[in-house]
Structures are given as structure tokens and as C-alpha cells.
Design a protein around this motif. Structure first.
Motif, short mmCIF file in Angstrom:
data_model
loop_
_atom_site.label_atom_id
_atom_site.label_comp_id
_atom_site.label_asym_id
_atom_site.label_seq_id
_atom_site.Cartn_x
_atom_site.Cartn_y
_atom_site.Cartn_z
N ARG A 53 0.80 -1.23 0.00
CA ARG A 53 0.00 0.00 0.00
C ARG A 53 0.83 1.28 0.00
NH1 ARG A 53 -5.43 -1.10 1.58
NH2 ARG A 53 -5.60 -3.09 2.69
N LEU A 54 2.01 1.21 0.62
CA LEU A 54 2.79 2.44 0.84
C LEU A 54 3.04 3.26 -0.43
CD1 LEU A 54 5.27 1.39 3.66
CD2 LEU A 54 3.78 3.42 3.67
N PRO A 55 3.35 2.60 -1.56
CA PRO A 55 3.61 3.42 -2.75
C PRO A 55 2.40 4.24 -3.18
CG PRO A 55 4.40 1.17 -3.06
CD PRO A 55 3.56 1.17 -1.81
N GLY A 56 1.20 3.83 -2.76
CA GLY A 56 -0.02 4.55 -3.16
C GLY A 56 -0.38 5.71 -2.25
N LEU A 58 2.20 10.30 1.86
CA LEU A 58 2.33 10.41 3.31
C LEU A 58 2.52 11.86 3.75
CD1 LEU A 58 4.60 7.34 4.13
CD2 LEU A 58 2.18 7.63 4.70
N GLU A 59 3.33 12.58 3.00
CA GLU A 59 3.55 13.98 3.36
C GLU A 59 2.23 14.75 3.33
OE1 GLU A 59 7.17 14.51 1.15
OE2 GLU A 59 7.48 16.42 2.21
N GLY A 60 1.44 14.49 2.28
CA GLY A 60 0.15 15.15 2.13
C GLY A 60 -0.81 14.78 3.26
N LEU A 61 -0.83 13.49 3.62
CA LEU A 61 -1.71 13.04 4.71
C LEU A 61 -1.34 13.68 6.04
CD1 LEU A 61 -2.00 9.21 3.92
CD2 LEU A 61 -3.93 10.79 4.19
N MET A 62 -0.03 13.75 6.30
CA MET A 62 0.43 14.37 7.55
C MET A 62 0.05 15.85 7.58
SD MET A 62 2.12 11.94 9.20
CE MET A 62 2.83 10.32 8.83
N ALA A 63 0.27 16.52 6.44
CA ALA A 63 -0.05 17.95 6.36
C ALA A 63 -1.55 18.17 6.57
CB ALA A 63 0.40 18.51 5.02
N PRO A 113 12.35 -0.91 8.19
CA PRO A 113 12.69 0.05 9.25
C PRO A 113 12.80 1.47 8.69
CG PRO A 113 14.06 -1.90 9.45
CD PRO A 113 13.31 -2.03 8.15
N ASP A 114 13.29 1.61 7.46
CA ASP A 114 13.39 2.94 6.84
C ASP A 114 12.02 3.56 6.60
OD1 ASP A 114 16.11 2.91 6.85
OD2 ASP A 114 16.35 2.45 4.71
N ASP A 115 11.05 2.74 6.19
CA ASP A 115 9.68 3.26 6.02
C ASP A 115 9.17 3.83 7.34
OD1 ASP A 115 9.40 2.40 3.34
OD2 ASP A 115 8.66 0.42 3.96
N LEU A 116 9.42 3.09 8.39
CA LEU A 116 8.95 3.49 9.72
C LEU A 116 9.61 4.80 10.16
CD1 LEU A 116 7.03 2.05 11.57
CD2 LEU A 116 8.98 0.97 12.69
N ASP A 117 10.90 4.85 9.93
CA ASP A 117 11.66 6.05 10.27
C ASP A 117 11.12 7.26 9.49
OD1 ASP A 117 14.06 7.45 11.38
OD2 ASP A 117 14.55 7.60 9.24
N ARG A 118 10.83 7.03 8.22
CA ARG A 118 10.34 8.12 7.37
C ARG A 118 8.97 8.61 7.85
NH1 ARG A 118 7.55 7.89 2.22
NH2 ARG A 118 7.46 10.03 1.49
N VAL A 119 8.09 7.66 8.17
CA VAL A 119 6.75 8.02 8.64
C VAL A 119 6.84 8.88 9.90
CG1 VAL A 119 4.72 7.00 9.77
CG2 VAL A 119 5.51 6.10 7.59
N LEU A 120 7.71 8.48 10.80
CA LEU A 120 7.83 9.22 12.06
C LEU A 120 8.47 10.60 11.84
CD1 LEU A 120 8.72 6.25 14.42
CD2 LEU A 120 6.65 7.67 14.49
N ARG A 121 9.44 10.65 10.94
CA ARG A 121 10.05 11.96 10.64
C ARG A 121 9.02 12.89 10.03
NH1 ARG A 121 13.34 11.68 6.71
NH2 ARG A 121 13.70 9.44 6.54
N LEU A 122 8.20 12.36 9.11
CA LEU A 122 7.19 13.19 8.45
C LEU A 122 6.13 13.67 9.45
CD1 LEU A 122 6.63 11.27 5.07
CD2 LEU A 122 7.79 13.47 5.40
N ALA A 123 5.73 12.77 10.35
CA ALA A 123 4.71 13.15 11.35
C ALA A 123 5.23 14.30 12.22
CB ALA A 123 4.35 11.95 12.22
#
Ligand SMILES: [Zn+2]
Length: 246
Positions: free
Chosen positions: A178-181, A184-189, A216-226
Motif C-alpha cells: 500500500r505504501l507506494p499509493g 504520506l507527506e500530504g496526509l500528515m499535512a 525500518p526505513d519506512d517506519l523512520d520516514r513516517v515518524l520523521r514526516l509526522a
């Protein structure tokens, strides 16, 4: 027939809604892991610690020490360690059975069994939030879940903001399929701008995840974006306390 069943399933999910108003003073992000493959703790735990955030782990006592979706699941010592580290433990039924395959009584028994199993291993701890196995919910099951838990978390995409179904909180899948779809940046904003509550769920965490897992990189990215979007990162039950206005 199959199509009719699917339509019924979809319709049943949305019937009998007990709406709650989601309106935190700042946007909130919550991360959860369902089933608890062992890597959701051994690989994800260090990423969470690095970011100084807590997540929610939705446990099925019946999956302890087993294999699910081709991945080793948590053992009791992992559950105890993540609980001791301050992460929330939530209920995901005892046997990871779809609500479509249990009547209200069978669901109650499953919830009783999971509550007893967890309390025995976590020093009397009582779970207060719930996640639906496979995201499947029925009218009768939603009633049972509302009686016992603050909320039920589903797998429906989107940000929780304004009137939402307490028994079927939206969540995005941190899944390689699902992640490629997602933007994330837009959802967080959007969660920040709408003062909403964005929740996400994952499963295994590894450099070679299943379709249902992430890296783990996906997770790191999600948390950085949040964090970059200014969202508060809280486990589901702690988030619930600050996002809801009856
Ligand atoms: Zn699950």
C-alpha cells in the motif's frame, strides 16, 4: 453470490454507527502493529526508541510463539518487554478470527480469553482499545466492542476528523503493498491542518517485508514526516484521551 456477500460486508461495516467527534487541539498521529510478528518489536522497537515515541501493539494471545503469514510471531518475553518499555498493548481477539465468523457470544468469549491471557502475563494489565482482525466488523460485533473498549480500529484509509464511527476508526496501512499509493507527506499535512487524528497500522518490519509489512526505513520516514508536520505522536489510547469530544 460472492459479490452480494461483499456488498453486505461493506454495508454492515458502516451500519449502526455511534459517532464521536474527533477534534484535538493539534493534529495527532498514532502508530500501531497488528498480530505482533517478532520483528514488529525487534526491528521496530529501536526505531521507536530513537524517535522517543510509543506505539500500540494489538495482540492475539493465540498467536504467541507461532507463525502467521509466514513470519515468526512474538513470544511472551517480547510482549512483556514492549509493555515494560511503555508501549500500549491492545486487543486483537484471542485467535485472530474475523468478526464475520463469530456471533456476539463467540466474540465475547474470544475477548474474555484474550483479556485473561494478557492480564496473566502483564501483571493484571487491562486492554482498553481494540483492532479488528482483517478490518472485518459487523453490526453485532461493533456493539460488543463498544461495550468493552474505548474504540475499535479498522483498516479504512483516511484521517479521523469531525464525526467518526467510534467502533471503526480509520487507519492507513504501513504495508509494502500500500505504501507506494500513499502521499504520506500530504496526509500528515492534512492531519495537521484539519486538526485530525491519523492512525497507521503495520505488521512485520524488515528490509524484506511481506506485502503486509514495511521496512525500518519506512517506519523512520513516517515518524520523521509526522514530526515535521507538527503532529503529536501518541499511542492509540493516549491519543483517544486528547482527540475526542463527546
Ligand atoms: Zn491482524
Amino acid at each position: 453470490m460472492k459479490q452480494i456477500d461483499q456488498m453486505r460486508r461493506r454495508a454492515a461495516r458502516y451500519l449502526d454507527v455511534e459517532a464521536v467527534t474527533i477534534a484535538p487541539s493539534t493534529g495527532v498521529f498514532s502508530l500501531s502493529f497488528d498480530d505482533i510478528p517478532v520483528t514488529a518489536w525487534t526491528e521496530a522497537g529501536p526505531v521507536l526508541a530513537e524517535h522517543g515515541v510509543k506505539a500500540t501493539y494489538y495482540v492475539c494471545g493465540g498467536l504467541a510463539g507461532g507463525v502467521n503469514m509466514d513470519r515468526d510471531q512474538f513470544r511472551v518475553e517480547h510482549l512483556q518487554a514492549l509493555h515494560a518499555a511503555g508501549h500500549e498493548v491492545g486487543c486483537h481477539t484471542f485467535g485472530h478470527t474475523s468478526a464475520l465468523r463469530m456471533d456476539a457470544e463467540a466474540l465475547r468469549l474470544s475477548l474474555d480469553a484474550n483479556a485473561a491471557w494478557v492480564a496473566e502475563r502483564l501483571d493484571g494489565y487491562r486492554m482498553t482499545t481494540f483492532a479488528w482482525p482483517f478490518g472485518d466488523a459487523t453490526v453485532g460485533a461493533k456493539r460488543v466492542v463498544r461495550e468493552r473498549f474505548a474504540l475499535g480500529r479498522g483498516v479504512r484509509d483516511g484521517i479521523n476528523a469531525g464525526r467518526e464511527d467510534r467502533a471503526l476508526i480509520r487507519s492507513i496501512g504501513l504495508e509494502s503493498r500500500r505504501l507506494p499509493g500513499y502521499d504520506l507527506e500530504g496526509l500528515m499535512a492534512e492531519a495537521a491542518a484539519a486538526k485530525g487524528w491519523l492512525t497507521a497500522y503495520g505488521h512485520d518490519v524488515s528490509d524484506r517485508p511481506t506485502d503486509y509489512g514495511c521496512t525500518p526505513d519506512d517506519l523512520d520516514r513516517v515518524l520523521r514526516l509526522a514530526k515535521a508536520a507538527g503532529l503529536d505522536v501518541l499511542p492509540v489510547s493516549a491519543a483517544w484521551a486528547v482527540v475526542t469530544h463527546p
